[in-house]
Design a protein around this motif. Structure first.
Motif, PDB file in Angstrom:
ATOM      1  N   ASP A 251      -5.727  -0.880  -4.787  1.00 16.26           N
ATOM      2  CA  ASP A 251      -5.078  -1.452  -3.605  1.00 16.26           C
ATOM      3  C   ASP A 251      -6.002  -2.486  -2.968  1.00 16.26           C
ATOM      4  O   ASP A 251      -6.956  -2.142  -2.278  1.00 16.26           O
ATOM      5  N   GLU A 252      -5.740  -3.716  -3.208  1.00 18.30           N
ATOM      6  CA  GLU A 252      -6.544  -4.824  -2.708  1.00 18.30           C
ATOM      7  C   GLU A 252      -8.039  -4.598  -2.936  1.00 18.30           C
ATOM      8  O   GLU A 252      -8.822  -4.620  -2.001  1.00 18.30           O
TER       9      GLU A 252
ATOM     10  N   SER B  44       0.835  -1.204   0.000  1.00 14.58           N
ATOM     11  CA  SER B  44       0.000   0.000   0.000  1.00 14.58           C
ATOM     12  C   SER B  44       0.860   1.240   0.000  1.00 14.58           C
ATOM     13  O   SER B  44       0.545   2.229  -0.676  1.00 14.58           O
TER      14      SER B  44
HETATM   15 MG   LIG Z   1      -2.213  -2.493   2.370  1.00 16.69          MG
END
Ligand SMILES: [Mg+2]
Ligand SMILES: Nc1ncnc2c1ncn2[C@@H]1O[C@H](COP(=O)(O)OP(=O)(O)OP(=O)(O)O)[C@@H](O)[C@H]1O
Ligand SMILES: Nc1ncnc2c1ncn2[C@@H]1O[C@H](COP(=O)(O)OP(=O)(O)OP(=O)(O)O)[C@@H](O)[C@H]1O
Ligand SMILES: [Mg+2]
Lengths: 337, 298, 340, 334, 519
Positions: free
Chosen positions: A181-182, A57
């Protein structure tokens, strides 16, 4: 697919200071991202995988300068983002957008969907109010929601729907690059596949470039053209996804791949069980940060930090096993792992 | 591109839920809480009393009939009379106006000033934060009632100054509340998202941070009204609040404490009026907290 | 496998939450059993009632708002639901133990590992000395593969990593050699490399101690690697039950099929993932018909009106779908069906 | 830990400096010449003028302020303009009186408040819960001076159970050693007097305890409810632990931290803000002392005592912060 | 219901003593505030004298119930014909509490100490004797001892109230050995010759004094111990009295008088009045610069109902600025009656038929001369409204109130005065002479004629002539009407029934040597 790099990252670092003592003196750093370099070609998807806390991240956020890099260069579309003023950077964000892991937390609970989607347009002064509203409805349809959803609030949607809204928001300004991000980690399997399909469709339709951060290796494989593996702030391996999954080089990558449970009871695999836990990034091991858990540890690993270098064309790895060896030697060594 | 939608799924089929925003949800939650409704009922009762009471109440609340001094409750004077022969019930009714006025406006004052300072401190951080926070620390380290007394001593004792003093002593409470709220909201992902779409700081502040930090302020504000009414009464009791012949409840108590032996009703009823009103606001604040606090929801 | 005794049998369990916004039948007429030494997997997407099922067994459903409104839970032929709180306490941690999803929050942050371990021991081993309990605790910590167990007794949970905490939780659950171990998503919060360690540990323990394990997860991969038998849940109901190989080779319920197909496989690249349309419904939100009908591509009229029963499609395989209602009559349920 | 305390104490300096300045400016903004007040209505003009000069009140304010600061750094709190007694000498007895009362009140508040809160949370939505919480709400809704007067009326006059005012039976006075009479009587072994002293504490103590008790009960309850929902409570129950221990061992320790903060704040409040109670019960405490000093414009007394009260307030809160680290191993100050 | 008589610390004593045979010998006296000092010369404040009058003695005393001059530590005081020399003959055989002898030398040392002081140390000395050693206006030229038992005072000019001043409790003779040890410690460790000696002082709580065994007056004091307790709130003090926690309470609200009278265990005691409560009209502020307006105010206010309601009848309606008990009181003056019509007429005569608006300042604190200023203000407000005057009640904190009022900031303000030494000068000159504008003449009233009369009276030693001068001055003041005199109140005390020998003194400082409890 063109092969021109849209984004080039060189020696990117982020050190978070650790403060202590009477006057808040900095006594050390969490090296969240430590000397990471990669590039992303236009129209492709770069997947980044790694275990939690490895700096995925942080890397993603630095690309947009939501976090200021400690060091390093981010070149986007020929511009060096790190040298832009914050106002110029703000304007550039029109071209780089982000999709977040937690679709609920990233939507302001007090705004209607319409307001949330309209906001990027307003911020960048695109269109007039009426056209913006029209566009909002259009994009709602595009991500598989309906125009009548515009007047609702985030909490009235399910997780998958919220993530669609997050994706729609990222699309509003017609960006070139989307950092996700994810984006599917919080979703149920049946919903996850919907969102992955949507993202793939949109990529085709809008000619998007993705950086796709995830910890699920299956998902990454499915969506990515190339995949980078991170461990403790470092990129340890990066390659075309077929290549990486078929022939992982780094012992960590191998262990990681072998640890993923396969939804097939008949599948036979040799499992490489890593011992111990991921070290604390505030106090990383010397030399190769993986040496504490590495089944193929050598003396040099404790001393020298291995450099990421291209083992085959398009397949780079940072491991002392490979730096001085040829491709053939590696094949032989595989058995010993 | 347009054919994408049907390709994906059948969500569009799903029935339309009635649109309801977070505020509306809170309202629904609030309505469901018995406690809150009772509290709101009491508050509403006193508000109505403040607005229309003077129309119903006996005229001439300040008319002194010295012959009727200290009469116990009776058919004519439901709650008895005070030491100047005035009808206590009528005075309590009129007093509602004063207490509510002080409560509302002192809190509005503290909220406005406190929020402004809190937001600035929380959002800009650094030395601005340091200075503002230190000032709050200083003010909080004072025994607040003493601070109020000192302020009134400077300004002169009357209701308006009591209101100002109460507003001042409550500023740091709100300031801190908002500051901490801003600090936590600042880290929320939708703020990052807003930055990510290229939004300017000022806009983030106004359109994201401010509205989202309002819920605790509303709760705290309601509870602070309760406290402010009590503080005003205490100041009135010390002779530092409302002045004669205003029927302020605290002052009524102060005026009648000499008669606790001989005419207890002069003491009991204004005290009950204060207690009920304050209770109303406290109940309502509690209900609001439950309704607005997302942690209380599943 | 030979004939193994059933240790735990759940019959027609119903657990409902009575909330302001209506009743939520989180567990809706569930039947299953666990045999000695077996690892039974329960899979299902978020909110389908997996945790509530396990909490119901433990008698730990938060009430209010939750309440077990019907059914039986037989442990060694005794109905847990008829037990007093006192009797129940003797079962908990002793005969049936449980480990939870969040190793980070499932240990009390303010007490040392040693304190929490010995507490668990002394609750059930009344006559034991403190010292004996400590020794036993160290022994257990070593059993679950924790190095320097003795020192760890003095540590607080925050000083341990997630994987270590989960091992501590497992050790704590093993204190009294439970007959049944319920593991509610024990690895979901962990990284894959750590998950692999923990799953291996669980398998080892299962074989060594012969404890029946009820493994709850939403990850079909975990199920495939760990369990013998699987129950698939959807919206508060069991929709399919079969040995693990069967489920993956021959999934019968459209939902199970869809689910298996929508997982991206690490071994090869699918061009496009299959996806089940629509959303996971909340229990209780669908009042009529099959819970899955709205998302089902095979749905027909009957599916909209009636809720199918669990049909036995083979000795070991049950499916809740009209497609398997060979005679058009229900088999397991006592309710008579309305003709379609 | 020590360095943390050092840091906190260093941070206190600007706060206390700011405090002295604000107090100094506020009290000087209050109209009325202390010389006039001290000499009273009967004084002549000349006497007032002479005293004004004597007290240095005709100097520019900043000179006065720096003189005052200088004195404080020398450890000199000044002397009362009115009684000419050095503030250091006088303040101890007032502080002790208030401290004893506040401590008594806070102990009652803690014992009753925390337990009521725990039981309410444990049996959420039971009749006990409802009653306790309604009572708590009523408690915070009452003007305490009113409560005090009513208490006096009922318990001293009507029922004759308790003394009306004061700290001791003056006919048989406590020999002050520490000025904390409970302690003093115990030291001297005068347990008969201890009983009397405790009796004197009851009414003002209860009047003061009401609000903190209610606040603590509410805080404990909500904190407990939150903790009771947490995973480790479920773990403790899953072990087969008795509910009593789950609540009083596992939950309470976790729930107590926010309650501690409240206790610290309330204790600080009681130390300075009990003016009305101290007046009604003729308690020779610091609140009344400062209040009267404001009336007399006794600048040194106001300045120094507020400074000391504030110092105690922040120290109590520092203490509370340090207690966190005793309770919660995750909190480490260094 | 009161404590057991036992002055020595021993055994247990609850507040409900058994007390079968023992007569209570300890008096607990509840009062509103604490003393500021136990050195009477260093303060001007009444709560101090309440205690010190029992610890020290003065050369001359006031009468038991009045302010006539009686022997004290001096058996007699003889003035010379020109009023410039006074010869005091002292009691013999008197000892201070510290065992040292009381003699002429001690008296001289006391006066030297005061005269060499300053306004801060001895504020009262300069007001009573015109200044200190070096001041031109200082009245006393010298104080000399003549042998052990004679002291001779020489004055610069005659001072009519000289002996009354000497009798004031602030000029009490203290042990030189004690005060020579240091002023500050002396303030807290008083040593006099009085019937009681100092035991303990718990600030803001209690002061304890006990019987001085070697007291020179045989058989006195009768009590073993007196404890002065400060109980600031009037109603709680009454509660304490009713409960039996205290046996004597001053500052009883007039409204509680009836309750005490109706209580079998208690008695109500009235203190003879030596005060005046008034409404001052600042003559420099229009429209109060017009005599007619001031007179109209006098007619408009219904003193009778004020007195009935707030003094519960325990006060006399006032027509002069001084109480009738003081010699020189002019009883011939005709009081302005309550007559709103007349008031309206007067207002109309100066063109104020429609009334006017004014501020009415109400006293924030209870005083003996005005138990509840704010309430009285409310009645006055109502009275004024009846004649068309709109009065806004203003209140300041006491210190601010005095400060602002003395600067002439108030239109009309409530105030009062309690006599220090029972002399007319202490009322008329102090409160209404132009010399005292800026200090105690808050109305800024100025009248040359009355000024001349008052100055003449100061040095007139002949009582008859002096009284004439004061009566004239009162006439002038009555006509000019700078005040609305309201009442001469009789402050109330409450005591337990079996308390005897307590004689309340008009000055407010009560000698307790003859007080005792009956069985
Ligand atoms: Mg993360
Ligand atoms: N603001 C911060 N201050 C200090 N350390 C930080 C900060 N943000 C992140 N870190 C640390 O940097 C490291 C990398 O964090 P990052 O969030 O990038 O990890 P990640 O790979 O995204 O993990 P996850 O899978 O859990 O999201 C972590 O050890 C984290 O503790
Ligand atoms: N305390 C509660 N109050 C109200 N409803 C609840 C409560 N706990 C659970 N539920 C409801 O019960 C249903 C089943 O919840 P459960 O926790 O068993 O799901 P799960 O299958 O364990 O999901 P997950 O994978 O997210 O853990 C949920 O839909 C939820 O709405
Ligand atoms: Mg669950």
């Amino acid at each position: 697919m063109t092969t021109k790099p849209l984004l080039k990252v060189e020696n990117l670092k982020k050190y978070f200071p650790v403060k202590k003592g009477l006057l808040g003196k900095t006594v050390g750093y969490v090296k969240a991202v430590d000397d990471v370099s990669f590039y992303v070609n236009e129209g492709e998807t770069l997947g980044i995988v790694g275990e939690s806390g490895c700096g995925k991240s942080t890397t993603g956020r630095m690309l947009m300068r939501l976090l200021e890099p400690t060091e390093g260069k981010v070149e986007f579309d020929g511009k060096d983002l790190t040298s832009l003023t914050s106002e110029e950077m703000r304007k550039t964000r029109r071209d780089i957008q982000m999709v977040f892991q937690d679709p609920y937390a990233s939507l302001n609970p007090r705004h209607t969907i319409e307001k949330i989607l309209e906001e990027p347009l307003v911020v960048h002064g695109i269109d007039n109010s009426k056209e913006r509203k029209k566009k909002v409805r259009e994009f709602l349809e595009i991500v598989g929601l309906s125009a009548y959803h515009a007047k609702r609030y985030p909490h009235q949607f399910s997780g998958g729907q919220r993530q669609r809204i997050g994706i729609a928001r990222a699309l509003m300004t017609n960006p070139k690059l989307i950092i996700a991000d994810e984006p599917v980690s919080a979703l149920d399997v049946s919903i996850q596949s919907q969102v992955l399909n949507l993202m793939q469709d949109l990529q085709k339709d809008f000619n998007l470039t993705y950086i796709f951060i995830a910890h699920d290796l299956g998902v990454v494989r499915h969506i990515s053209d190339r995949v980078g593996v991170m461990y403790l702030g470092k990129m340890v391996e990066i390659a075309e996804s077929e290549q990486l999954y078929a022939q992982p080089l780094h012992p960590y990558t191998k262990a990681l791949l072998s640890a993923v449970p396969v939804p097939d009871p008949n599948h036979q695999k040799e499992q490489i069980l890593l011992e111990g836990d991921i070290p604390n990034p505030a106090n990383p091991p010397s030399g190769c940060t993986f040496h504490t858990r590495c089944p193929a540890k050598m003396d040099i690993c404790m001393k020298a930090i291995p450099k990421l270098f291209e083992q085959y064309s398009g397949h780079s790895v940072a491991c002392h096993l490979y730096s001085e060896l040829s491709g053939n030697d590696i094949k032989q060594m595989e058995g010993s792992l | 591109m347009t054919e994408l939608a049907p390709k994906i799924d059948g969500i569009t089929k799903e029935k339309v839920i009635k649109t309801s925003g977070p505020w509306r949800e809170a309202w629904n939650g609030f309505r469901k809480s018995k406690v809150a409704v009772v509290g709101a009922g009491i508050v509403l009762f006193f508000i109505l009393l403040a607005i229309f009471g003077p129309l119903i109440a006996k005229e001439g609340i300040n008319d002194q009939v010295l012959g009727d001094r200290l009469l116990p409750p009776s058919a004519e004077f439901w709650l008895g009379t005070d030491d100047l022969g005035r009808d206590i019930l009528s005075r309590i009714i009129h007093g509602a106006r004063i207490s509510l006025w002080v409560g509302f406006f002192s809190v509005i004052g503290s909220v406005v000033v406190g929020s402004a300072l809190g937001i600035i401190a929380g959002y800009y951080g650094r030395w601005v934060d340091t200075i503002i926070s230190r000032v709050f620390d200083i003010m909080l380290a004072f025994p607040s009632i003493l601070l109020a007394i000192a302020i009134i001593s400077v300004l002169g004792p009357n209701l308006q100054n009591a209101l100002i003093a109460i507003a001042i002593i409550n500023v740091p409470n709100f300031g801190r509340l908002i500051r901490s709220k801003v600090l936590s909201i600042k880290e929320d992902e939708y703020i990052t998202a807003a930055k990510g779409i290229g939004m300017k700081d000022a806009r983030i502040l106004i359109s994201h941070i401010l509205p989202n930090s309002m819920a605790p302020v509303i709760v705290q504000g309601t509870l602070a009204i309760a406290t402010a009414i009590l503080e005003a009464a205490a100041l009135g009791f010390l002779g530092l609040g409302a002045q004669a012949p205003m029927p302020e409840w605290g002052k009524m108590l102060a005026d009648s404490k000499n008669y606790l032996q001989s005419a207890p009703w002069t003491m009991i009823f204004p005290g009950m009026a204060i207690m009920l009103t304050v209770l109303g606001f406290n109940l309502m604040g509690d209900g609001l907290r439950d309704a607005l606090d997302p942690r209380m929801k599943n | 496998m030979g004939e193994r005794k059933t240790v735990l049998q759940v019959k027609d369990l119903q657990t409902t939450f009575f909330t302001d916004s209506g009743e939520i039948p989180a567990v809706d007429h569930i039947d299953f059993h666990v045999k000695e030494g077996e690892i039974l997997g329960i899979v299902g997407e978020s909110g389908c009632g997996k945790s509530v099922t396990s909490l119901s067994i433990m008698g730990l459903v938060p009430k209010p708002p939750g309440k077990i409104v019907g059914g039986e839970i037989l442990f060694e032929d005794k109905d847990l639901l008829k037990m007093t709180e006192r009797q129940m306490r003797r079962i908990r941690g002793n005969d049936i133990a449980m480990i939870f999803q969040e190793p980070m929050t499932s240990l009390n942050p303010l007490f040392t590992i040693g304190n929490q371990m010995t507490e668990a021991i002394l609750i059930h081993e009344k006559g034991w000395s403190k010292k004996k309990a400590v020794n036993r605790a160290v022994e257990l910590l070593e059993l679950v593969g924790l190095p320097r167990a003795a020192e760890m007794m003095r540590d607080y949970p925050h000083q341990l990593s997630g994987g270590m905490r989960q091992r501590v939780m497992i050790a704590m659950a093993l204190v009294c050699d439970p007959k049944v171990l319920i593991a509610d998503e024990p690895t979901t919060a962990l990284d894959v490399t750590i998950q692999a360690q923990i799953l291996k540990l669980m398998r080892d323990l299962n074989t060594r101690l012969d404890t029946a394990v009820l493994l709850i997860t939403h990850d079909l991969g975990v199920v495939a690697e760990t369990c013998e038998r699987v129950i698939v849940m959807y919206a508060g109901q069991i929709i399919e039950e079969a040995p693990v190989k069967k489920i993956f080779e021959d999934p019968q319920h459209p939902y199970t099929k869809g689910l298996i197909q929508s997982i991206p496989d690490m071994r090869y690249k699918k061009e496009r993932l299959y996806s089940i349309p629509g959303n996971v419904p909340k229990p209780g939100s669908i009042k009529q018909g099959c819970r899955f009908a709205a998302r089902c591509e095979f749905a027909f009229d009957r599916c909209q009106k009636e809720n199918p029963a669990l049909y036995e499609t083979s000795d070991v395989h049950d499916t809740r779908c009209f497609l398997y209602d060979k005679e058009g009559v229900e088999m397991n349920d006592n309710k008579t069906l309305v003709k379609s | 830990m020590l360095s943390y305390i050092g840091k906190r104490l260093l941070q206190l300096i600007p706060v206390l400096l700011g405090m002295t300045f604000i107090v100094f400016m506020i009290i000087r903004a209050i109209p009325g010449n202390p010389a006039q007040v001290i000499l009273g209505q009967q004084a002549t003009k000349e006497a007032v003028a002479a005293l004004t000069t004597k007290l240095g009140l005709d100097n520019p304010w900043y000179i006065q302020y720096f003189n005052y600061l200088g004195d404080i750094f020398k450890g000199d709190l000044g002397e009362s303009m009115r009684t000419r007694a050095p503030v250091v000498d006088e303040i101890w007895s007032y502080l002790a009186a208030t401290f004893e009362l506040a401590l008594f009140a806070i102990i009652i508040a803690i014992v009753i408040g925390i337990n009521a809160g725990i039981i309410s949370a444990w049996f959420q939505n039971s009749w006990f819960d409802y009653t306790a919480m309604i009572l708590a709400l009523v408690g915070v809704s009452m003007p305490i001076f009113w409560l005090g007067l009513m208490g006096q009326w009922v318990f001293s006059l009507e029922l004759q159970w308790l003394p009306t005012t004061g700290r001791e039976e003056v006919r048989d006075p406590v020999e002050a050693i520490t000025n904390l009479y409970v302690l003093d009587t115990i030291i001297q072994g005068r347990f008969d007097q201890l009983g009397v002293v405790l009796k004197h504490l009851v009414l003002p103590g209860l009047a003061l305890a009401t609000i903190p008790m209610a606040i603590i009960a509410r805080m404990t309850r909500s904190s407990m409810l939150e903790v009771m929902r947490s995973d480790y409570i479920r773990t403790a129950r899953a072990k087969g632990q008795k509910m009593f221990w789950v609540v009083y061992k596992h939950a309470l320790k976790n729930a107590i931290i926010p309650v501690l903060t409240i206790i610290g704040l309330q204790m600080g409040m009681l130390l300075g803000g009990a003016i009305l109670t101290e007046t009604i019960f003729a308690w020779p405490g610091i609140g009344r002392y400062i209040y009267e000093a404001i009336g007399y414009r006794d600048y040194p007394v106001i300045q120094s005592s507020i400074l000391i009260v504030a110092l105690i307030f922040v120290l109590i809160n520092l203490l509370v912060d340090l207690m966190y680290s005793l309770i919660d191993p995750r909190i480490k100050y260094d | 219901a009161c404590g057991q008589a036992d002055s020595k610390k021993q055994g247990s004593k609850g507040e409900e003593g058994g007390g079968k045979t023992d007569v209570n010998k300890t008096l607990v006296f509840g009062r509103g505030g604490d003393s500021t000092s136990l050195d009477p010369s260093r303060t001007t404040e009444g709560e101090t004298y309440k205690v010190t009058i029992n610890l020290y003695e003065t050369l001359l005393n006031f009468g038991e119930k009045d302010t006539t001059i009686q022997p004290g530590l001096a058996q007699k005081a003889e003035p010379s014909a020109d009023g410039l020399t006074y010869t005091f003959t002292l009691q013999e055989g008197v000892k201070f509490h510290d065992g040292t002898d009381f003699n002429a030398d001690a008296v001289v040392k006391n006066f030297e100490r005061w005269a060499s002081g300053d306004a801060e140390k001895n504020p009262y000395y300069s007001s009573m004797f015109g200044g200190f050693n070096d001041d031109e206006d200082h009245v006393i030229e010298s104080v000399k001892a003549d042998g052990d038992n004679t002291v001779i005072f020489k004055l610069k000019r005659p001072q009519a109230p000289f002996l009354k001043n000497i009798a004031m409790p602030m000029f009490a003779i203290a042990s030189p050995t004690a005060f020579e040890k240091g002023e500050d410690q002396f303030e807290r460790n008083p040593v006099g010759t009085g019937p009681f000696k100092f035991v303990e002082w718990k600030p803001n709580d209690s002061i304890t004094i006990e019987k001085y065994d070697d007291y020179w007056q045989e058989g006195l004091p009768k009590l073993d111990k007196v404890i002065f307790r400060s109980i600031p709130d009037n109603s709680t003090r009454l509660n304490a009295l009713i409960k039996g926690d205290i046996e004597l309470a001053d500052g009883i609200n007039p409204s509680d008088g009836v309750a005490i009278e109706g209580n079998d265990e208690l008695q109500l005691i009235e203190r003879p009045s030596m005060n005046v409560g008034y409404l001052g009209l600042t003559v420099t502020r229009p429209p109060f610069d017009k005599k007619e307006v001031r007179q109209a105010m006098n007619y408009a206010i219904d003193k009778k109902s004020i007195i009935e309601s707030f003094f519960e009848g325990r006060a006399n309606s006032a027509k002069n600025p001084m109480p009738p008990s003081i010699s020189g009181y002019n009883d011939a003056i005709e009081e302005y009656e309550y007559n709103p019509e007349k008031a309206k007429e007067l207002l109309a005569s100066v063109g104020l038929a429609d009334g006017f608006e004014m501020e009415l300042w109400a006293m924030p604190v209870p005083r003996p001369y005005m138990p509840d200023g704010r309430k009285v203000a409310e009645v006055i407000q109502k009275n004024l409204a009846d004649v068309g005057i709109t009065a806004k009640i203003v209140s300041h904190e006491w210190a601010t109130y005095l400060d602002l009022a003395s600067k002439g900031d108030a239109d009309a303000f409530m105030l009062g005065w309690t006599g220090d030494n029972g002399d007319a000068d202490n009322f008329l000159y102090v409160l209404l002479d132009q010399d005292n504008i800026g200090s105690n003449n808050y109305t800024f009233y100025k009248n040359q004629e009355s000024h001349d009369l008052l100055i003449a009276a100061q040095s007139e030693i002949d009582e008859e002539k002096r009284n004439e001068l004061y009566k004239k001055a009162q006439e002038i003041i009555h006509d000019d009407a700078p005040w609305v005199p309201i009442a001469h109140s009789t402050p109330l005390l409450g005591a337990s029934k079996n308390l005897t020998g307590f004689v309340p003194h008009p000055t407010g400082s009560d000698l307790l040597s003859k007080v005792e409890f009956k069985e």
